[in-house]
Each structure stands twice: as C-alpha cells, then as structure tokens.
Write an enzyme that holds these catalytic residues in place. Structure first.
Site, PDB file in Angstrom:
ATOM      1  N   GLY A 177     -38.002  17.334 -70.335  1.00  0.00           N
ATOM      2  CA  GLY A 177     -39.066  16.912 -69.443  1.00  0.00           C
ATOM      3  C   GLY A 177     -40.360  16.679 -70.192  1.00  0.00           C
ATOM      4  O   GLY A 177     -40.828  17.552 -70.920  1.00  0.00           O
ATOM      5  N   GLY A 235     -56.034  15.370 -56.677  1.00  0.00           N
ATOM      6  CA  GLY A 235     -54.836  15.669 -57.446  1.00  0.00           C
ATOM      7  C   GLY A 235     -54.483  17.140 -57.486  1.00  0.00           C
ATOM      8  O   GLY A 235     -53.572  17.541 -58.211  1.00  0.00           O
ATOM      9  N   LYS A 254     -43.739  33.420 -57.593  1.00  0.00           N
ATOM     10  CA  LYS A 254     -44.455  34.104 -58.674  1.00  0.00           C
ATOM     11  C   LYS A 254     -44.566  35.606 -58.433  1.00  0.00           C
ATOM     12  O   LYS A 254     -44.355  36.400 -59.362  1.00  0.00           O
ATOM     13  CB  LYS A 254     -45.843  33.486 -58.830  1.00  0.00           C
ATOM     14  CG  LYS A 254     -45.818  32.036 -59.307  1.00  0.00           C
ATOM     15  CD  LYS A 254     -47.176  31.368 -59.190  1.00  0.00           C
ATOM     16  CE  LYS A 254     -47.124  29.913 -59.616  1.00  0.00           C
ATOM     17  NZ  LYS A 254     -48.428  29.225 -59.406  1.00  0.00           N
TER      18      LYS A 254
END
Length: 436
Positions: A10, A187, A205
C-alpha cells in the site's frame, strides 16, 4: 551487515509517508542500527507514484502476494487497512517467516488473537505502534515503559475527526451536521464518516490498549460503542457552563467486577489536561499504581506522524530479529501463558456519574417528582439547574448526579420519561472525573 529488506503493501497516505521517512532519514536510521534499511518491494496500483518515490532497484508490483512471498523480503509493512485482503496477506507473510509491521487497528482488534498465535508459532514479530494514536508512542509505553506497573485505567481521545467536530461545536456553537460538512471539506472526515463519528475507530484502538494493559486477548465484541452524531450543541454549551468539556473517549478500566471497555461522549472536568486537547489532536491518559497518572499527546493521524511510528517498529524489529524469542517483547505485553480472558462488564454494570437534560412542564412539583424518582433508584444529585423556559410552558432542566450503576440510572430515566409532565426523551451523557 547486510541491509534489511522491507516490503510495503500500500502506497497511500501512510505507505507513501513510510517510504519518505525511510528515504529522508536513511542516514540517521542506519546510524542507529549499524545497517541499511532498504525498501526492496512495494505493492501498489500506482506504479508511476511508486517509481517516483522509490529507487530504481525497488520491485514494484500490483500483486501484494508477490511481496509477501518474495524470498528476499525480511519485513512486510501492511498499510492497506481493512480486514479482507489484509488479513490474508499478514497471515501468509507470517507463514513465510517474515516479520510484520501494521498500522491496521481494525485487523488487530478483530483478528489479533489469531495473528499473534500464528506469529508465535512461526517465531516472527508483529509490531503495531501506528495502529493506535498515530505518532504517539502509546503502544511502546504500555508494553515496555509501564511494565513495572499494574495499570488501573486508560482514557483516550483517539479519533481526531470526532475531536475536531466537538471542538468546533464548542467554540462556534455550531450544529453537528454543519461541523461535519466542514470536517469533510477540510479532509478530516471521509465522505462516509460513520467509522469515525459512531465510535468504531476509537473502539478498535481502545480494545487493543485494553488487551495490552490487562493481559487479556483482544475482544472487540465486548466493546460498547456510542458515537457523537446525536449530540446537541446545547449540551456542549451547558456542560461548559458547568465547568466540563464533552469529549469522545475510549475508556477501559479494571475493577473488582471485571473490565470496562467502552467508547462514548463523556463530560470531563475542564481542569483536566485531556479536556483541553482540541482539534484533530489525540491524547491518552493512563492511570497506574506505581507511576500514577501519565498523559501522552500528539498527532493521531497524518502521513509523516503515522509513518514515524511504522518506521520505529521497523527499527525495533531490525534490532531484535537475530535475538532469541525470550529477548523479545511479547505481542500483548504479557508472556503468552499469562494472557488470560477476564470478565468483561456489560454497560448496565459499569459505575459512572451522569449528565441528564430533561424537558418538562414548568409547574410546581415537577422537579420534586424527578428528584424522587432518582432517589428511588438510590441516585444522589450533585447539581440541579433550570436552564430556561421553552415556548412559555416547558422548562429545560440539567441534572448532574453522583456515581451510580448504569442499570439504576436507566431505570430512573425510564420512570422520568413516563411522567406526564415530561415531554421529550431524557438526554443522558456519562461523566468521568479522571482524578485518579
């Protein structure tokens, strides 16, 4: 010493950042290790971008399995995200005897137990600092820095998108929907923001951190999730007037009854450091028996901060890849034989304080009825304030309670909502003092 060859899966934000960090700081990294770290292979669909970032001798392919099967690769950095192909790639990399670095919190929260067991069987390392809180080294702190402690609790602002939205709602008084559009334009939020604003990201998390803190298998299925999409700017305003900030917290706590594992909006006293973490920044507060309270603050996302954590994991593996397994830090901080399931508390059994907002008829006896119903469930009131009259006949009442068991609070709310004088569902937000 021969170079360590890295295969990167990636080349998006984090993958591109990882290549940049390895290139820009190559001399410093080599000086720390006494050997070169080389990006030997990259899997990406954008070959032009890869060739511009990587050296001429880097293998560039659109087949990620070619990277995990490559005989010359020592460490695979899985930076795709998601769980479908990423899981297969990580397991095949392990099967081929390659060490793994990943920034994939969803993968570890949902399949970490299987991945760690396979890695142990193949005697390879799996490192995942970048999976939680971006550039903040909280995983290393939990696995190594606090190894002398019994960790009592963790509370973290671990999703920057939600923290930005809550910060803007507080500072500007804007509605949730308006700030979400702003976050998307900047964004900070995806076109589909559900993963962030409904608590899934933070849940992955805190699940990982809970396992590291208490020596349990990762158990995302036990994590309670409640997002911020239903928060009203009035509650943020009222909380601030009362000396609190509302934050989306991931919380895990070890109690005599079991482990709490939850994500939800939370009122935090404004005097606490974590209450003053704003914008897209992250912070994690750890309470432990020997050291007391420690706070870890920094950028929770972004190309270079997250890549910094990825490369730190690569450096750690390089230092230990020739060491015996007994000299390596265990995947979940505890020796594998010491990782044991513990009771996970359902939300009805947790203990918390609560913020309630009640809309009721503005007439004598209403407040007394509400207070009586709370007292019936053994809930004591810390503060009760009438904020104003709506439409000339309805009062808005804000109540702060002392600690109580959640099932008692829910029972009391059901009875309050059944009153003929109460016209709207009661708003309930949990409160955490975070005072140790």
């Amino acid at each position: 010493m021969k170079p360590v060859n890295i295969g990167i899966l990636g080349l998006g934000t984090v993958g591109g950042g990882t290549v940049e960090v390895l290139r820009r700081n190559a001399a410093e990294i080599s000086r720390r290790l006494g050997r070169e770290v080389k990006v030997a292979a990259v899997s990406t669909r954008d070959a032009q971008k890869a060739r511009a970032l990587c050296g001429a001798d880097t293998l560039i392919t659109d087949d990620p399995f070619e990277v995990v099967r490559h005989e010359g690769i020592d460490i695979v950095a899985e930076l795709f995200g998601g769980t479908e192909i990423a899981k297969d790639l990580v397991l095949e990399a392990i099967e081929n005897g390659k060490h793994v670095v990943t920034a994939n919190k969803k993968l570890l929260a949902e399949y970490g137990n299987e991945i760690f067991a396979r890695a142990e069987a193949k005697n390879v390392m799996v490192q995942f600092e970048a999976a939680v809180a971006g550039g903040i080294p909280i995983i290393k702190a939990l696995r190594e820095g606090l190894a002398a402690n019994n960790i009592r609790s963790i509370a973290g602002i671990i999703n920057g998108t939600s923290n930005f939205i809550l910060s803007e709602m507080r500072e500007k008084g804007s509605a949730f929907a308006d700030v979400l559009k702003e976050a998307q334009a900047l964004g900070y939020a995806e076109a589909d923001p559900t993963f962030d604003i409904e608590g899934h990201d933070a849940g992955h998390k805190i699940t990982i951190m809970s396992a590291l803190a208490f020596g349990t298998p990762v158990n995302f299925a036990a994590c309670y999730l409640e997002g911020i999409s239903r928060l009203d700017s009035r509650d943020i305003k009222y909380a601030e007037e009362l000396g609190y900030r509302i934050k989306l917290l991931g919380i895990t706590r070890k109690t005599e009854k079991g482990i709490e594992l939850r994500v939800h909006p939370t009122l935090v006293p404004e005097c606490r450091l974590i209450a003053n973490v704003n914008g897209v920044m992250n912070a994690v507060r750890v309470q432990a028996d020997m050291v007391g309270e420690t706070l870890y603050y920094g950028p929770g996302a972004g190309a270079l901060p997250t890549a910094s954590a990825v490369v730190a994991d690569i450096v750690d593996i390089c230092r230990l890849m020739d060491a015996g397994v007994q000299n390596r830090v265990p995947y979940l901080a505890f020796h594998p034989q010491g990782v044991q399931p513990l009771t996970m508390l359902p939300m009805d059994e947790i203990t918390s304080s609560y913020y309630l907002r009640v809309q009721a008829e503005d007439k004598p006896g209403v407040l007394g009825n509400i207070a009586s119903l709370l007292a019936k469930q053994e809930i004591s009131i810390e503060a009760l304030i009438q904020k104003g009259v709506i439409d000339g006949s309805k009062a808005e009442i804000v109540i702060l309670t002392h600690s109580t068991v959640e099932k008692q609070m829910k029972a009391a709310i059901a009875e309050v909502e059944a009153l003929a004088s109460v016209s709207e569902p009661v708003v309930m937000i949990r409160m955490e003092a975070l005072n140790g």
